[in-house]
Design a protein around this motif. Structure first.
Motif, PDB file in Angstrom:
ATOM      1  N   UNK A 265      50.733  43.386  55.245  1.00 55.79           N
ATOM      2  CA  UNK A 265      50.397  41.963  55.322  1.00 55.79           C
ATOM      3  C   UNK A 265      49.093  41.769  56.088  1.00 55.79           C
ATOM      4  N   UNK A 266      48.863  42.611  57.081  1.00 56.50           N
ATOM      5  CA  UNK A 266      47.653  42.499  57.887  1.00 56.50           C
ATOM      6  C   UNK A 266      46.399  42.803  57.054  1.00 56.50           C
ATOM      7  N   UNK A 267      46.474  43.812  56.190  1.00 56.38           N
ATOM      8  CA  UNK A 267      45.303  44.123  55.364  1.00 56.38           C
ATOM      9  C   UNK A 267      45.035  43.011  54.352  1.00 56.38           C
ATOM     10  N   UNK A 268      46.086  42.372  53.875  1.00 60.86           N
ATOM     11  CA  UNK A 268      45.922  41.229  52.982  1.00 60.86           C
ATOM     12  C   UNK A 268      45.212  40.086  53.704  1.00 60.86           C
ATOM     13  N   UNK A 269      45.676  39.793  54.899  1.00 62.13           N
ATOM     14  CA  UNK A 269      45.050  38.728  55.692  1.00 62.13           C
ATOM     15  C   UNK A 269      43.594  39.070  55.981  1.00 62.13           C
ATOM     16  N   UNK A 270      43.330  40.333  56.308  1.00 58.85           N
ATOM     17  CA  UNK A 270      41.967  40.749  56.599  1.00 58.85           C
ATOM     18  C   UNK A 270      41.041  40.583  55.401  1.00 58.85           C
ATOM     19  N   UNK A 271      41.541  40.894  54.210  1.00 61.49           N
ATOM     20  CA  UNK A 271      40.732  40.741  53.001  1.00 61.49           C
ATOM     21  C   UNK A 271      40.399  39.277  52.749  1.00 61.49           C
ATOM     22  N   UNK A 272      41.365  38.396  52.960  1.00 61.51           N
ATOM     23  CA  UNK A 272      41.128  36.961  52.778  1.00 61.51           C
ATOM     24  C   UNK A 272      40.121  36.435  53.790  1.00 61.51           C
ATOM     25  N   UNK A 273      40.246  36.871  55.030  1.00 68.16           N
ATOM     26  CA  UNK A 273      39.328  36.420  56.074  1.00 68.16           C
ATOM     27  C   UNK A 273      37.904  36.904  55.807  1.00 68.16           C
TER      28      UNK A 273
END
Length: 220
Positions: A63-71
């Protein structure tokens, strides 16, 4: 198998993977925008895409890598918006107004940007290792406001407070609609934002079109 055919197959696979990745980012943005980081789950993201959780892991490990990609993507979008409007020879007040209007519209239409701002405000701990889009936007707004004050186009209110007020208004605007049946048209929103910017600048834009739009909104 010839090398050209192999390259063609690889390109098709890469394009398919790219489209899948974009679909996952859109689904994750929807989930983060509604649930926030803590309540969003990879299972829910997978369900939105119709993928299995295992297939999702093939593109994003957590989930953290997903959030990082969006940011990261959203910060790139913001930088493009800023570069397109804050150009040499443009008054800071003009650049600020154009940027605020564009950001307000994009927050309503771009779920990725909306999700990124929620991630940045809901989960400050994430920002230690990821792009802080909210901080970047606030920093740039403060800079434009300060420059507009130096150019004599805005009164000397603390730039940080003015920037915070604009961002708070944008967040609230996501939950408010103008017009019949809750439908907000672009001209109505522009009138509202111009009114706020005029109030913050301590004057009037002198734009008859903006005045007509404000009267139209008032009648709705």
């Amino acid at each position: 198998m010839s090398s050209s055919r192999s390259e063609g197959i690889d390109m098709v696979k890469q394009e398919r993977a790219r489209r899948t990745r974009e679909r996952v980012l859109d689904a994750a943005a929807e989930e983060f925008a509604v649930q926030g980081y803590s309540k969003a789950t990879l299972n829910a993201v997978a369900e939105r895409t119709g993928m299995t959780k295992g297939a999702l892991y093939g593109h994003f490990a957590s989930k953290e890598t997903l959030a990082g990609a969006l940011l990261t993507r959203s910060q790139e979008v913001w930088e493009e918006m800023l570069l397109a409007r804050d150009v040499p020879g443009t008054a800071a007040r003009t650049a600020l107004e154009s940027l605020v209007l564009d950001l307000a519209h994009r927050l309503r239409e771009d779920v990725r940007l909306r999700a990124a701002l929620r991630l940045a405000t809901d989960c400050p701990n994430l920002m230690h290792t990821m792009p802080d889009v909210f901080h970047r936007i606030r920093h740039n707004l403060v800079d434009l406001i300060g420059r507009a004050q130096q150019e004599g186009d805005m009164p000397p209110h603390p730039p940080e407070l003015v920037a915070r007020l604009l961002l708070v208004a944008m967040h609230g605007a996501l939950h408010v609609s103008f017009g019949p049946a809750g439908c907000a048209d672009r001209s109505a929103w522009e009138a509202v934002w111009r009114l706020l910017l005029d109030a913050l600048s301590g004057g009037h834009s002198g734009n008859s079109q903006a005045g007509e739009s404000e009267q139209s909104v008032a009648r709705q």
